[in-house]
Design an enzyme around this catalytic site. Structure first.
Site, PDB file in Angstrom:
ATOM      1  N   GLY A   1       0.847  -1.201   0.000  1.00  0.00           N
ATOM      2  CA  GLY A   1       0.000   0.000   0.000  1.00  0.00           C
ATOM      3  C   GLY A   1       0.875   1.242   0.000  1.00  0.00           C
ATOM      4  O   GLY A   1       2.040   1.202  -0.409  1.00  0.00           O
ATOM      5  N   PHE A   2       0.332   2.334   0.512  1.00  0.00           N
ATOM      6  CA  PHE A   2       1.062   3.596   0.464  1.00  0.00           C
ATOM      7  C   PHE A   2       2.389   3.523   1.234  1.00  0.00           C
ATOM      8  O   PHE A   2       3.408   4.034   0.786  1.00  0.00           O
ATOM      9  CB  PHE A   2       0.201   4.724   1.041  1.00  0.00           C
ATOM     10  CG  PHE A   2      -0.900   5.132   0.122  1.00  0.00           C
ATOM     11  CD1 PHE A   2      -0.646   5.973  -0.952  1.00  0.00           C
ATOM     12  CD2 PHE A   2      -2.194   4.680   0.316  1.00  0.00           C
ATOM     13  CE1 PHE A   2      -1.659   6.353  -1.811  1.00  0.00           C
ATOM     14  CE2 PHE A   2      -3.216   5.054  -0.541  1.00  0.00           C
ATOM     15  CZ  PHE A   2      -2.947   5.891  -1.606  1.00  0.00           C
ATOM     16  N   GLY A   3       2.360   2.900   2.415  1.00  0.00           N
ATOM     17  CA  GLY A   3       3.563   2.837   3.234  1.00  0.00           C
ATOM     18  C   GLY A   3       4.605   1.908   2.625  1.00  0.00           C
ATOM     19  O   GLY A   3       5.770   2.293   2.454  1.00  0.00           O
TER      20      GLY A   3
ATOM     21  N   GLU B   1     -17.928  11.252   1.400  1.00  0.00           N
ATOM     22  CA  GLU B   1     -17.668  11.163  -0.043  1.00  0.00           C
ATOM     23  C   GLU B   1     -18.666  10.232  -0.719  1.00  0.00           C
ATOM     24  O   GLU B   1     -19.197  10.515  -1.785  1.00  0.00           O
ATOM     25  CB  GLU B   1     -16.226  10.680  -0.283  1.00  0.00           C
ATOM     26  CG  GLU B   1     -15.225  11.760   0.053  1.00  0.00           C
ATOM     27  CD  GLU B   1     -13.756  11.315  -0.006  1.00  0.00           C
ATOM     28  OE1 GLU B   1     -12.905  12.169   0.179  1.00  0.00           O
ATOM     29  OE2 GLU B   1     -13.494  10.120  -0.205  1.00  0.00           O
TER      30      GLU B   1
HETATM   31  C1  LIG Z   1     -12.433   4.323   1.142  1.00  0.00           C
HETATM   32  C2  LIG Z   1     -11.210   5.005   1.680  1.00  0.00           C
HETATM   33  C3  LIG Z   1     -10.983   6.346   1.403  1.00  0.00           C
HETATM   34  C4  LIG Z   1      -9.849   6.991   1.879  1.00  0.00           C
HETATM   35  N1  LIG Z   1      -9.652   8.311   1.562  1.00  0.00           N
HETATM   36  C5  LIG Z   1      -8.493   8.897   1.936  1.00  0.00           C
HETATM   37  C6  LIG Z   1      -8.203  10.241   1.532  1.00  0.00           C
HETATM   38  O1  LIG Z   1      -9.010  10.898   0.867  1.00  0.00           O
HETATM   39  N2  LIG Z   1      -7.009  10.773   1.911  1.00  0.00           N
HETATM   40  C7  LIG Z   1      -6.089  10.074   2.636  1.00  0.00           C
HETATM   41  O2  LIG Z   1      -5.004  10.578   2.916  1.00  0.00           O
HETATM   42  N3  LIG Z   1      -6.342   8.809   3.047  1.00  0.00           N
HETATM   43  C8  LIG Z   1      -7.512   8.212   2.724  1.00  0.00           C
HETATM   44  N4  LIG Z   1      -7.772   6.928   3.119  1.00  0.00           N
HETATM   45  C9  LIG Z   1      -6.823   6.270   4.021  1.00  0.00           C
HETATM   46  C10 LIG Z   1      -5.611   5.732   3.277  1.00  0.00           C
HETATM   47  O3  LIG Z   1      -6.014   4.981   2.162  1.00  0.00           O
HETATM   48  C11 LIG Z   1      -4.788   4.913   4.249  1.00  0.00           C
HETATM   49  O4  LIG Z   1      -4.384   5.744   5.311  1.00  0.00           O
HETATM   50  C12 LIG Z   1      -3.574   4.303   3.581  1.00  0.00           C
HETATM   51  O5  LIG Z   1      -3.984   3.403   2.566  1.00  0.00           O
HETATM   52  C13 LIG Z   1      -2.684   3.571   4.593  1.00  0.00           C
HETATM   53  O6  LIG Z   1      -1.598   3.035   3.932  1.00  0.00           O
HETATM   54  P1  LIG Z   1      -0.925   1.697   4.454  1.00  0.00           P
HETATM   55  O7  LIG Z   1       0.293   1.477   3.614  1.00  0.00           O
HETATM   56  O8  LIG Z   1      -0.776   1.732   5.928  1.00  0.00           O
HETATM   57  O9  LIG Z   1      -1.996   0.563   4.173  1.00  0.00           O
HETATM   58  P2  LIG Z   1      -2.749   0.164   2.834  1.00  0.00           P
HETATM   59  O10 LIG Z   1      -2.627   1.220   1.795  1.00  0.00           O
HETATM   60  O11 LIG Z   1      -4.105  -0.257   3.263  1.00  0.00           O
HETATM   61  O12 LIG Z   1      -1.948  -1.099   2.320  1.00  0.00           O
HETATM   62  C14 LIG Z   1      -1.902  -2.295   3.036  1.00  0.00           C
HETATM   63  C15 LIG Z   1      -1.438  -3.395   2.088  1.00  0.00           C
HETATM   64  O13 LIG Z   1      -1.109  -4.538   2.858  1.00  0.00           O
HETATM   65  C16 LIG Z   1      -1.620  -5.702   2.244  1.00  0.00           C
HETATM   66  N5  LIG Z   1      -1.818  -6.683   3.316  1.00  0.00           N
HETATM   67  C17 LIG Z   1      -2.627  -6.579   4.381  1.00  0.00           C
HETATM   68  N6  LIG Z   1      -2.516  -7.656   5.181  1.00  0.00           N
HETATM   69  C18 LIG Z   1      -1.606  -8.462   4.596  1.00  0.00           C
HETATM   70  C19 LIG Z   1      -1.060  -9.742   4.945  1.00  0.00           C
HETATM   71  N7  LIG Z   1      -1.424 -10.379   6.071  1.00  0.00           N
HETATM   72  N8  LIG Z   1      -0.161 -10.300   4.108  1.00  0.00           N
HETATM   73  C20 LIG Z   1       0.214  -9.651   2.963  1.00  0.00           C
HETATM   74  N9  LIG Z   1      -0.274  -8.454   2.590  1.00  0.00           N
HETATM   75  C21 LIG Z   1      -1.153  -7.857   3.405  1.00  0.00           C
HETATM   76  C22 LIG Z   1      -2.916  -5.218   1.594  1.00  0.00           C
HETATM   77  O14 LIG Z   1      -3.295  -6.076   0.522  1.00  0.00           O
HETATM   78  C23 LIG Z   1      -2.519  -3.823   1.116  1.00  0.00           C
HETATM   79  O15 LIG Z   1      -1.995  -3.834  -0.193  1.00  0.00           O
HETATM   80  C24 LIG Z   1      -8.918   6.266   2.662  1.00  0.00           C
HETATM   81  C25 LIG Z   1      -9.147   4.914   2.959  1.00  0.00           C
HETATM   82  C26 LIG Z   1     -10.281   4.291   2.471  1.00  0.00           C
HETATM   83  C27 LIG Z   1     -10.520   2.835   2.790  1.00  0.00           C
END
Ligand SMILES: Cc1cc2nc3c(=O)[nH]c(=O)nc-3n(C[C@H](O)[C@H](O)[C@H](O)COP(=O)(O)OP(=O)(O)OC[C@H]3O[C@@H](n4cnc5c(N)ncnc54)[C@H](O)[C@@H]3O)c2cc1C
Length: 418
Positions: free
Chosen positions: A12-14, A170
């Site tokens: 994901g983003f991180g 939204e």
């Molecule tokens: C509908 C919606 C709208 C949003 N709107 C906004 C916005 O307008 N602005 C904003 O800044 N933020 C928004 N967010 C929040 C933003 O998307 C999150 O803060 C961001 O995605 C977090 O990034 P991350 O890398 O922590 O996790 P994520 O982007 O969720 O990525 C996690 C990844 O880990 C993978 N994963 C999970 N568990 C496992 C596992 N056990 N084994 C292998 N892979 C795994 C998943 O498949 C995914 O690809 C929104 C979120 C949602 C759901």
């Protein structure tokens, strides 16, 4: 000396930000994700409301990170972390050893112990969720079209969105646009005045994390679009086609959950302190207590800055991923660690066509300008020129024609029509 092995869980983003930083570092990197794509979640609601296609907001992880010696991409679900033996375990029985581990598995919807509600009120977290919601909305309109009695078709023209955070707002705004404007002209049995959209929030105001003036503005805008905003209204039950509150119930198959979130269940295998949403409480350098080579970032991490918990937003996850990529590179070069610091560039939420609210470094504004800014930022952060171009063209098309292109019922999540 052997190259260190950095394992990243989550694309994901991180996770992607960390991997991009490490592309040119003197390390081996393995990124594991249970899906093969990076998903731009902030635009998921546009797939759910038939404005964009899945391919506009999702990109294969391999296509982002490209081919580079020492960079491996693995499709698989991580089910356990052995922090003492420094390896992770996958659902397929394999395990992968690491020198550094970056956990970025994100969050999932939390039904507050009522897991049975999930089936009736899908959340919006994946492409599958978005397509399921899109299908329900489109099928409902088709069913309403076949019913001559307005009372019988009322449930099919009713939408309940639970949770008044940015996603709920939204979603409610986008449904408001669809049902009040875009699609109605294609149906002949009912009129747009028959549709009812409810945005239900347990707290006393929507957009609780935003300044109060923007909450008020967002509510006013939604109400102008015909959305009924019910605050101080906790949901007490959700069953097949019915949402129940302490006072009354609404009958509809179109129930969308945008309320609580909980961090990935994978984090409990770390056996360290978690907050009430399951987020791992991390140190100043985002490592977990007692293990300085295991880090948790993004929605999965609970990190305080100046007394406040950092919000679950894409920029937080991205800045944390980039920080860790640099930290690992610098540490290998013999430098010491410095603490992570998040730079807040502002928050925004869109409410519908040409309407949004924004809080940029304390400067609060709403309306058309906020919407233009929201659109530019979202297009800019989409990965890949092709997606940016396609989304820009789609949005221009919607803006001038009011038409939603992706109104296909193809996925058949419901089997009662076979
Ligand atoms: C509908 C919606 C709208 C949003 N709107 C906004 C916005 O307008 N602005 C904003 O800044 N933020 C928004 N967010 C929040 C933003 O998307 C999150 O803060 C961001 O995605 C977090 O990034 P991350 O890398 O922590 O996790 P994520 O982007 O969720 O990525 C996690 C990844 O880990 C993978 N994963 C999970 N568990 C496992 C596992 N056990 N084994 C292998 N892979 C795994 C998943 O498949 C995914 O690809 C929104 C979120 C949602 C759901």
């Amino acid at each position: 000396m052997d190259r260190k092995h950095v394992v990243i869980v989550g694309g994901g983003f991180g996770g992607i930000s960390a991997a991009k930083q490490l592309r040119k570092a003197d390390v081996n990197v393995t990124l594991i994700d249970k899906t093969n794509h990076h998903l731009f979640q902030p635009l998921l609601y546009q797939v759910a409301t038939a404005a964009l296609s899945p391919g506009d907001i999702a990109v294969p992880i391999r296509a982002i990170l490209g081919q580079r010696k020492g960079m491996k991409i693995r499709l698989g679900k991580v089910i356990n972390i052995n922090k003492e033996k420094h390896h992770i375990e996958l659902e397929n029985g394999k395990s992968i050893a690491f020198d550094y581990l970056i956990l970025a598995p994100g969050a999932q919807y939390n039904y507050f112990g009522n897991d049975g509600w999930k089936e009736h009120a899908p959340g919006l977290k994946s492409i599958r969720d978005a397509l399921q919601i899109r299908e329900r909305i489109l099928l409902s309109l088709e069913k309403a079209e076949q019913l001559d009695d307005p009372k019988l078709r009322e449930p099919y023209l009713t939408y309940v969105i639970i949770g008044g955070g940015p996603t709920g707002v939204e979603m409610a705004g986008a449904i408001g646009e669809i049902v009040k404007r875009n699609m109605m002209r294609d149906y002949s049995t009912f009129s747009k005045n028959e549709t009812r959209i409810f945005l239900v929030e347990a707290a006393s105001r929507i957009l609780n994390g935003y300044p109060e003036s923007l909450s008020v503005k967002a509510q006013e805008n939604l109400e102008k679009m015909g959305v009924r905003v019910l605050t101080d209204t906790p949901v007490t039950d959700i069953s097949d086609n019915t949402v129940t509150f302490s006072e009354g119930a609404i009958e509809t198959p179109n129930i969308i959950w945008a309320a609580g979130v909980a961090a990935s269940p994978l984090l409990s295998s770390l056996n360290t302190e978690q907050d009430h949403s399951g987020r791992t409480i991390v140190e100043e350098d985002l490592s977990i207590p007692g293990k300085d080579n295991i880090f948790v970032i993004g929605d999965a991490a609970h990190k305080k800055q100046e007394g406040n918990q950092l919000p679950a937003l894409a920029p937080v996850a991205m800045q944390q991923g980039t920080y860790l990529g640099k930290l690992i590179k610098q540490e290998i070069d013999g430098q010491t660690r410095s603490a992570f610091y998040y730079t807040d560039k502002g928050t925004m939420a869109t409410i519908g066509r040409a309407k949004a609210v924004a809080d940029i470094k304390g400067f609060k504004f709403s309306g058309f300008f906020a919407w233009v800014l929201w659109s530019v930022v979202h297009i800019f952060f989409l990965i890949g020129f092709r997606n940016r171009f396609r989304v820009f063209v789609e949005w221009m098309w919607h803006y001038f024609t009011f038409k939603r292109g992706v109104r296909l019922i193809t996925d058949r999540f419901t089997d009662d029509e076979d």
